[in-house]
Design a protein around this motif. Sequence first.
Motif, PDB file in Angstrom:
ATOM      1  N   ASN A 252       7.369  -1.684  -0.696  1.00 31.91           N
ATOM      2  CA  ASN A 252       6.257  -1.890   0.225  1.00 31.91           C
ATOM      3  C   ASN A 252       4.997  -1.103  -0.174  1.00 31.91           C
ATOM      4  OD1 ASN A 252       5.280  -3.312   2.446  1.00 31.91           O
ATOM      5  ND2 ASN A 252       5.688  -1.627   3.850  1.00 31.91           N
ATOM      6  N   PRO A 253       5.133   0.166  -0.603  1.00 32.29           N
ATOM      7  CA  PRO A 253       3.926   0.871  -1.067  1.00 32.29           C
ATOM      8  C   PRO A 253       3.267   0.178  -2.254  1.00 32.29           C
ATOM      9  CG  PRO A 253       5.701   2.427  -0.632  1.00 32.29           C
ATOM     10  CD  PRO A 253       6.306   1.055  -0.559  1.00 32.29           C
ATOM     11  N   TRP A 254       4.070  -0.416  -3.137  1.00 34.65           N
ATOM     12  CA  TRP A 254       3.496  -1.125  -4.292  1.00 34.65           C
ATOM     13  C   TRP A 254       2.750  -2.368  -3.837  1.00 34.65           C
ATOM     14  CZ3 TRP A 254       4.485  -6.012  -6.465  1.00 34.65           C
ATOM     15  CH2 TRP A 254       3.870  -6.228  -7.697  1.00 34.65           C
ATOM     16  N   PHE A 255       3.260  -3.026  -2.800  1.00 35.86           N
ATOM     17  CA  PHE A 255       2.551  -4.188  -2.267  1.00 35.86           C
ATOM     18  C   PHE A 255       1.172  -3.777  -1.744  1.00 35.86           C
ATOM     19  CE2 PHE A 255       6.985  -5.935  -1.046  1.00 35.86           C
ATOM     20  CZ  PHE A 255       7.164  -6.397  -2.336  1.00 35.86           C
ATOM     21  N   GLY A 256       1.116  -2.616  -1.096  1.00 42.17           N
ATOM     22  CA  GLY A 256      -0.168  -2.114  -0.615  1.00 42.17           C
ATOM     23  C   GLY A 256      -1.106  -1.773  -1.764  1.00 42.17           C
ATOM     24  N   LYS A 257      -0.551  -1.200  -2.817  1.00 44.57           N
ATOM     25  CA  LYS A 257      -1.361  -0.874  -3.991  1.00 44.57           C
ATOM     26  C   LYS A 257      -1.872  -2.135  -4.660  1.00 44.57           C
ATOM     27  CE  LYS A 257      -1.228   1.745  -8.330  1.00 44.57           C
ATOM     28  NZ  LYS A 257      -0.383   2.555  -9.243  1.00 44.57           N
ATOM     29  N   LEU A 258      -1.043  -3.173  -4.682  1.00 43.17           N
ATOM     30  CA  LEU A 258      -1.456  -4.447  -5.251  1.00 43.17           C
ATOM     31  C   LEU A 258      -2.645  -5.009  -4.484  1.00 43.17           C
ATOM     32  CD1 LEU A 258      -0.762  -6.716  -7.305  1.00 43.17           C
ATOM     33  CD2 LEU A 258       0.676  -7.739  -5.529  1.00 43.17           C
ATOM     34  N   TYR A 259      -2.615  -4.869  -3.175  1.00 48.25           N
ATOM     35  CA  TYR A 259      -3.742  -5.308  -2.349  1.00 48.25           C
ATOM     36  C   TYR A 259      -4.994  -4.500  -2.664  1.00 48.25           C
ATOM     37  CZ  TYR A 259      -6.730  -5.496   1.798  1.00 48.25           C
ATOM     38  OH  TYR A 259      -7.809  -5.600   2.636  1.00 48.25           O
ATOM     39  N   ASP A 260      -4.836  -3.190  -2.799  1.00 43.34           N
ATOM     40  CA  ASP A 260      -5.984  -2.332  -3.087  1.00 43.34           C
ATOM     41  C   ASP A 260      -6.632  -2.682  -4.422  1.00 43.34           C
ATOM     42  OD1 ASP A 260      -5.676  -0.929  -0.735  1.00 43.34           O
ATOM     43  OD2 ASP A 260      -4.377   0.592  -1.630  1.00 43.34           O
ATOM     44  N   LEU A 268      -0.791 -12.336  -0.722  1.00 42.12           N
ATOM     45  CA  LEU A 268      -0.533 -13.316   0.325  1.00 42.12           C
ATOM     46  C   LEU A 268      -0.013 -14.630  -0.252  1.00 42.12           C
ATOM     47  CD1 LEU A 268      -1.858 -11.266   2.198  1.00 42.12           C
ATOM     48  CD2 LEU A 268      -3.168 -13.137   3.222  1.00 42.12           C
ATOM     49  N   TYR A 269      -0.651 -15.128  -1.288  1.00 46.84           N
ATOM     50  CA  TYR A 269      -0.214 -16.394  -1.873  1.00 46.84           C
ATOM     51  C   TYR A 269       1.117 -16.238  -2.624  1.00 46.84           C
ATOM     52  CZ  TYR A 269      -4.559 -18.938  -0.882  1.00 46.84           C
ATOM     53  OH  TYR A 269      -5.596 -19.584  -0.265  1.00 46.84           O
ATOM     54  N   GLY A 310       3.096  -7.643   5.157  1.00 45.21           N
ATOM     55  CA  GLY A 310       2.488  -6.324   5.262  1.00 45.21           C
ATOM     56  C   GLY A 310       1.003  -6.306   5.010  1.00 45.21           C
ATOM     57  N   ASN A 311       0.510  -7.258   4.242  1.00 42.34           N
ATOM     58  CA  ASN A 311      -0.910  -7.260   3.875  1.00 42.34           C
ATOM     59  C   ASN A 311      -1.774  -8.137   4.772  1.00 42.34           C
ATOM     60  OD1 ASN A 311      -1.135  -5.483   1.524  1.00 42.34           O
ATOM     61  ND2 ASN A 311       0.245  -6.932   0.533  1.00 42.34           N
ATOM     62  N   ILE A 312      -1.169  -9.004   5.580  1.00 41.03           N
ATOM     63  CA  ILE A 312      -1.962  -9.845   6.484  1.00 41.03           C
ATOM     64  C   ILE A 312      -2.731  -8.976   7.474  1.00 41.03           C
ATOM     65  CG2 ILE A 312      -1.877 -11.597   8.288  1.00 41.03           C
ATOM     66  CD1 ILE A 312       0.601 -12.745   6.960  1.00 41.03           C
ATOM     67  N   GLN A 313      -2.021  -8.068   8.099  1.00 42.40           N
ATOM     68  CA  GLN A 313      -2.662  -7.200   9.092  1.00 42.40           C
ATOM     69  C   GLN A 313      -3.746  -6.340   8.449  1.00 42.40           C
ATOM     70  OE1 GLN A 313      -0.224  -5.056  12.144  1.00 42.40           O
ATOM     71  NE2 GLN A 313      -1.010  -3.223  11.145  1.00 42.40           N
TER      72      GLN A 313
END
Length: 396
Positions: A252-260, A268-269, A310-313
């Motif tokens: 999950n932290p990596w998903f947030g980093k990917l968004y950043d 999202l896609y 996690g990234n939608i919000q």
Amino acid sequence: MIMTQTTTTVSKQVIKMIVAAALMGFAGIMSETAMNVTFPKLSQIFEVSMETLAWVTTIYLLMVAIMMTLSAYLRRRFSERQLFLASVSIFVLGTLVGGTAQTFAIFFLTLLLVAVSFFLGITSFEKKEPIDKTAKLDVWQFLLLASALTTSLVVVSELETGQLNVPVLLAFVVSLGLFIWKSLTSKREFLNIRLFAKPVFLLAIIPFVLLQFANIGGNYLIPNYLQLGFGVSSILAGFALLPGSLFAALLNPWFGKLYDERGAKLPLYLGNLLFTISLLVMCLLAHSLGMVLLTIIYVVFSFGRVMAFGNIQTTTIAHLKKEDGPHALALFQMMNQYGGSIGTAVVALISSGQADIKDAFQQTNLLFFSFGLVSFVLFFLMFRTKEYMTPSQTKE
């Protein structure tokens, strides 16, 4: 040109607060998951249908959703320390009551987590004054919304009988209508439902709810599918969810980093694509999936769902006005739990209409697959709202 780099160090106190809150959340999830896994056995012991037992999870999630509507008020009226200690006390009381049952001693195990959480929390949450001791709750808005959420679930669940409960449906329509009227006219702040009129918010919260619907609904169905369809023990059926949930949580932290680093479109896609593909596979192989293959597919399901969910919000709040952020967060939290409760109710309804659990599993995953397709459309439209098209916005 000299570049300087600053680093932010998280204090031990903050880390203890985060761990304390995380343990409380994990204890709640563990209790909920443990109940889902034991439904086939409990159905035999108490001689009630699986659909009736599903109300245990449905009501639990419903109560969490109702409490989430109070989050904005509680944060203003009480300190973090007060809220933490109150939540621990109530959780312990409920656990002790559940543990008094002769065969429900699974409950006392969670007290170990709560004890650690309490020790970390009591030594880290500071004694601070509330933001606003004079804050007042609009009781009517709270009661009307709680009534609307509850009656909507009753209407869905009673469709199992093949008939529509008209009185309860009318109660839902009236309570929802009165809540909307009261919310738009009251001077007391409760939930800012005007955010639903903003496309950037509406187009985000719908897939958010659909992903949670599929998550909680699937977590209810999968253990039952393995036990009733393939004779897997309740312990092994529960472990089928563990690798996917653990893997997604660790990443999950990596998903947030990917968004950043890459913006919102990629997680999202891509996340929704993996989510949708995994559901298609489960739908097509519903009559032949075993423990091992389903566990592997569930890893892909969890990986994709958490990446998108996690990234939608995060991206939505980033594209709203600063003053709308807390209200959006409260609505996301409420709809998160409500999506789970309605998901359990609907999946139980689908299961009740099928004699074979494998047929129910196939139809449920077909429904979830359609959620994935709808989410693609909603994401496409969301990224074309004015908030995302503004050049000054960096998080596409």
